[in-house]
Design a protein around this motif. Sequence first.
Motif, mmCIF file in Angstrom:
data_model
loop_
_atom_site.group_PDB
_atom_site.id
_atom_site.type_symbol
_atom_site.label_atom_id
_atom_site.label_comp_id
_atom_site.label_asym_id
_atom_site.label_seq_id
_atom_site.Cartn_x
_atom_site.Cartn_y
_atom_site.Cartn_z
ATOM 1 N N UNK A 1 -2.284 -13.386 -0.906
ATOM 2 C CA UNK A 1 -2.861 -14.361 -1.914
ATOM 3 C C UNK A 1 -2.056 -14.498 -3.141
ATOM 4 N N UNK A 2 -1.519 -13.160 -3.504
ATOM 5 C CA UNK A 2 -0.652 -13.381 -4.770
ATOM 6 C C UNK A 2 0.687 -13.996 -4.535
ATOM 7 N N UNK A 3 1.240 -14.035 -3.215
ATOM 8 C CA UNK A 3 2.448 -14.966 -3.046
ATOM 9 C C UNK A 3 2.112 -16.141 -3.238
ATOM 10 N N UNK A 112 -5.029 -10.055 -6.350
ATOM 11 C CA UNK A 112 -4.402 -8.623 -6.325
ATOM 12 C C UNK A 112 -4.798 -7.594 -7.450
ATOM 13 N N UNK A 113 -5.988 -7.481 -7.607
ATOM 14 C CA UNK A 113 -6.449 -6.535 -8.837
ATOM 15 C C UNK A 113 -6.172 -7.131 -10.112
ATOM 16 N N UNK A 114 -5.432 -8.294 -10.288
ATOM 17 C CA UNK A 114 -5.235 -8.928 -11.658
ATOM 18 C C UNK A 114 -5.910 -10.041 -12.006
#
Length: 232
Positions: A1-3, A112-114
């Motif tokens: 997902x972060x990508x 991603x936790x951010x």
Amino acid sequence: MSVFADLVDRLAGLLQPLFHASAAAAAIVLFTALVRLLVHPLSRAAARGQRARAGLQPKIAELRAKHARSPEKFQKAVAELHARENVSPLPGMLQIPAFFLLYHLFSSTTIGGEGNDLLTHSLFAAPLGDRWADALGNGGPFGPAGLVYLALFGLVAAVAAYNYRRTKRTTDAIPAPAGEAGQVPGLGAVTRVAPFLSFFTLVTVAVVPLAAALYVVTSTTWSALERTLLYR
């Protein structure tokens, strides 16, 4: 997902000189179009499969009459017919994971936790992380943010109306099964409801964050154009 989020961020950076504060919104639209372009071969395969299934309707009608008293045998015979004719719904089903991946990307507050930076940008006066209810509470339906949503609603309504007319023509062209014995349970209700399904997109746009709404509007518009070209 972060990508995927990083890719959209990079696109926004490239589009910044052209779209300024709305660069992230433009990046979402472009990114959605690029992903739909990548899965276009699957759409073409699904279109071929649908045309092939349409060509099998006379044989399916024969099987329905033959197995009118045994739905299990009818379903098995139809599956065997599709296998012999190399007709599969898989290409269309493979598009479903891409839909949910992109929807999650544009509707999640964290990745991603951010924090999801995509939601900190705006489209004109409407923040991408806000919903229609936020626009109504900040200036009303004709305020700066409300006008952005009114424009999206207008586009979605136009696409939905086009899809309605097209689906109505398709469903009206399907001959009704002769007799109750061959009637597929629930088919009549599905046929009556199908033309109206596109209008549910209006509800989706109203309740999700604007970033997700942009994805939905772009993808829905792309689908309407794509189906027009593939199902002529």
